[in-house]
Design an enzyme around this catalytic site. Structure first.
Site, PDB file in Angstrom:
ATOM      1  N   ASP A 212      63.630   1.571 -15.810  1.00 30.55           N
ATOM      2  CA  ASP A 212      63.948   1.315 -14.386  1.00 30.55           C
ATOM      3  C   ASP A 212      64.030   2.681 -13.646  1.00 30.55           C
ATOM      4  O   ASP A 212      64.623   3.896 -14.042  1.00 30.55           O
ATOM      5  CB  ASP A 212      65.291   0.745 -14.207  1.00 30.55           C
ATOM      6  CG  ASP A 212      65.706   0.295 -12.920  1.00 30.55           C
ATOM      7  OD1 ASP A 212      65.268   0.717 -12.028  1.00 30.55           O
ATOM      8  OD2 ASP A 212      66.826  -0.349 -12.803  1.00 30.55           O
ATOM      9  N   GLU A 238      59.568  -0.130 -13.676  1.00 25.97           N
ATOM     10  CA  GLU A 238      60.391  -0.717 -12.594  1.00 25.97           C
ATOM     11  C   GLU A 238      60.615  -0.046 -11.305  1.00 25.97           C
ATOM     12  O   GLU A 238      61.350   1.252 -11.538  1.00 25.97           O
ATOM     13  CB  GLU A 238      61.639  -1.356 -12.901  1.00 25.97           C
ATOM     14  CG  GLU A 238      62.361  -2.159 -12.156  1.00 25.97           C
ATOM     15  CD  GLU A 238      63.643  -3.015 -13.025  1.00 25.97           C
ATOM     16  OE1 GLU A 238      64.601  -3.102 -12.286  1.00 25.97           O
ATOM     17  OE2 GLU A 238      63.444  -3.449 -14.039  1.00 25.97           O
ATOM     18  N   GLU A 265      63.785  -5.658  -6.344  1.00 25.85           N
ATOM     19  CA  GLU A 265      65.400  -5.601  -6.056  1.00 25.85           C
ATOM     20  C   GLU A 265      65.723  -5.374  -4.706  1.00 25.85           C
ATOM     21  O   GLU A 265      66.679  -5.918  -4.522  1.00 25.85           O
ATOM     22  CB  GLU A 265      65.770  -4.484  -7.128  1.00 25.85           C
ATOM     23  CG  GLU A 265      67.141  -4.315  -7.119  1.00 25.85           C
ATOM     24  CD  GLU A 265      67.585  -3.310  -7.893  1.00 25.85           C
ATOM     25  OE1 GLU A 265      68.626  -2.681  -7.672  1.00 25.85           O
ATOM     26  OE2 GLU A 265      66.938  -2.933  -9.000  1.00 25.85           O
ATOM     27  N   ASP A 288      66.916 -10.192  -5.785  1.00 22.65           N
ATOM     28  CA  ASP A 288      68.520 -10.303  -6.328  1.00 22.65           C
ATOM     29  C   ASP A 288      68.952 -11.592  -5.790  1.00 22.65           C
ATOM     30  O   ASP A 288      68.989 -11.429  -4.438  1.00 22.65           O
ATOM     31  CB  ASP A 288      69.357  -8.866  -5.938  1.00 22.65           C
ATOM     32  CG  ASP A 288      70.737  -9.189  -6.625  1.00 22.65           C
ATOM     33  OD1 ASP A 288      71.165  -9.893  -6.053  1.00 22.65           O
ATOM     34  OD2 ASP A 288      70.954  -8.096  -7.407  1.00 22.65           O
ATOM     35  N   HIS A 315      66.960  -9.503 -10.428  1.00 24.77           N
ATOM     36  CA  HIS A 315      67.618  -8.328 -10.744  1.00 24.77           C
ATOM     37  C   HIS A 315      69.300  -8.873 -11.041  1.00 24.77           C
ATOM     38  O   HIS A 315      69.838  -9.461 -10.388  1.00 24.77           O
ATOM     39  CB  HIS A 315      67.653  -7.490  -9.415  1.00 24.77           C
ATOM     40  CG  HIS A 315      68.661  -6.428  -9.561  1.00 24.77           C
ATOM     41  ND1 HIS A 315      69.876  -6.284  -8.524  1.00 24.77           N
ATOM     42  CD2 HIS A 315      68.675  -5.475 -10.155  1.00 24.77           C
ATOM     43  CE1 HIS A 315      70.501  -5.323  -9.183  1.00 24.77           C
ATOM     44  NE2 HIS A 315      69.660  -4.688  -9.923  1.00 24.77           N
ATOM     45  N   GLU A 337      68.263 -10.703 -16.986  1.00 26.48           N
ATOM     46  CA  GLU A 337      68.847  -9.327 -17.039  1.00 26.48           C
ATOM     47  C   GLU A 337      70.351  -8.857 -17.132  1.00 26.48           C
ATOM     48  O   GLU A 337      71.082 -10.017 -16.202  1.00 26.48           O
ATOM     49  CB  GLU A 337      68.571  -8.362 -15.904  1.00 26.48           C
ATOM     50  CG  GLU A 337      68.838  -6.971 -15.956  1.00 26.48           C
ATOM     51  CD  GLU A 337      68.508  -6.191 -14.765  1.00 26.48           C
ATOM     52  OE1 GLU A 337      68.518  -4.683 -14.839  1.00 26.48           O
ATOM     53  OE2 GLU A 337      68.158  -6.607 -13.575  1.00 26.48           O
TER      54      GLU A 337
END
Length: 386
Positions: A212, A238, A265, A288, A315, A337
């Site tokens: 990430d 990411e 995200e 998200d 996310h 996740e």
């Protein structure tokens, strides 16, 4: 059934002391993570030095029979103002089961000041509360309202840098938070490689590894890092770029045709995800559900992605009941996740999740089958968000 009340609320849970002493502090307490502000030395060391101090905000939607649902988002007071001052007065009296109509209304209501960003957070909280309410009124878990489970259980990957602890918890896929970015020069590039190499050695060749980058890079740095890390077989790289850099996303895809790329995200509403699908800039989209517009928006994103053969991995989806239910019912969303915040040694039961929320066990999760999202939150724990 009509909506009779919508309001931003604050959730205060009863104290839940941990019975287990941690082995050490969580990586998240002090570890450096590359971020968009890393070029400024005064705040480079930790995100807490520059992130706003706003708390989470919840939304409570009540139907005329007294049934109520809850949704949650971030960025407290500004978002609460959007809910209480604008969205709530315009939605009172509407059919609480008409989630698609209400989502479209909120998308259009927020146009004068921008439907993205803080407005999108507010829309998310209201939309999730409406889905929770719908499930409670119909006596069904939300995942059944979405068509039912698409698998027996959901595979979970963990995010964080306490890899040894995550292995003990049974995870077999790991996403690291990248420590260094362009501001750290060649030395940072080398230290990033050492960081990833250590993790690969810890988890072995039979586990998945991701990185990430949290909006910290430019195109040139992202390309150099990806080429440096190629021997470590990252499943994906990411959110390398700031979300508004659309041209950069196109260029990054062109320069890294061999690397799986994930992002999204910090994109809001379904619109940028449609652009990303049309331009082929990402293999994995990561909305998200608490930020992008809620479950209704995530359904739109997933439908478009599924038609294009693109994967959707929420996310932080495993950290909320909202994301768990969506993923359980969505064929194009195979993984969850789970950001692990509690320190090593503390069982997830003692410091992770809300009452009624399912926990990952040995790297798998099955959501609650209680009505709505299954959260066991009492009305007396809620107070108006002033």
């Amino acid at each position: 059934m009509k909506i009779v009340d919508i309001r931003a609320v604050r959730l205060t849970l009863p104290p839940r002391p941990s019975a287990t002493a941690p082995r050490r502090a969580s990586w998240a307490e002090d570890a450096e993570v590359a971020n968009p502000m890393s070029r400024y030395p005064r705040v480079k060391r930790h995100r807490s030095l520059w992130l706003p101090p706003w708390e989470n905000v919840w939304c409570k939607v009540t139907a005329e029979d007294g049934t109520w649902g809850l949704g949650m988002t971030a960025h407290g007071r500004p978002v609460a103002a959007v809910i209480d001052d604008h969205l709530a007065p315009r939605l009172l009296g509407e059919d609480c089961l008409a989630v698609e109509t209400l989502a479209d209304m909120m998308f259009r209501l927020t146009k004068p000041y921008g439907s993205t960003g803080l407005a999108s957070y507010a829309v998310s909280a209201v939309d999730l509360a409406l889905w929770d309410l719908r499930g409670k009124l119909l006596g069904q878990p939300v995942y059944r309202l979405l068509g039912g489970p698409t698998r027996e259980r959901i595979f979970c990957y963990c995010t964080g840098n306490d890899v040894d602890w995550y292995r003990e918890l049974g995870f077999r896929a790991f996403k690291l938070a990248c420590p260094y970015g362009p501001a750290d020069g060649l030395d940072g590039l080398k230290r990033n490689e050492e960081f990833v190499a250590r993790a690969r050695e810890q988890i072995g060749d039979e586990a998945e590894l991701m990185l990430d980058c949290w909006m910290a890079f430019d195109v040139e740095y992202a390309v150099r890092l990806a080429e440096t890390l190629r021997p470590y077989r990252l499943k994906w790289l990411e959110e390398c770029l700031i979300p508004e850099d659309f041209d950069g996303h196109v260029e990054l895809r062109e320069r890294l045709p061999w690397q799986t790329l994930a992002t999204g995200e910090h994109w809001y509403t379904h619109v940028p995800f449609g652009w990303a699908i049309r331009h082929g800039v990402a293999d994995i989209l990561q909305p998200d559900i608490n930020w992008c517009g809620g479950l209704t928006t995530c359904r739109r994103i997933a439908a478009a992605a599924d038609a294009a053969g693109v994967t959707v991995l929420l996310h932080g989806g495993g950290n909320t009941a909202f994301g768990q239910h969506f993923t359980y019912a969505t064929p194009s969303s195979p993984w969850l996740e789970c950001f692990i915040g509690p320190p090593p040694g503390v069982p997830l039961e003692e410091g992770w999740g809300l009452p009624g929320q399912a926990l990952p066990r040995d790297g798998w999760l099955v959501p609650s089958d209680a009505p709505g999202f299954g959260l066991e939150l009492r009305e007396e724990w809620l107070a108006p968000f002033f």
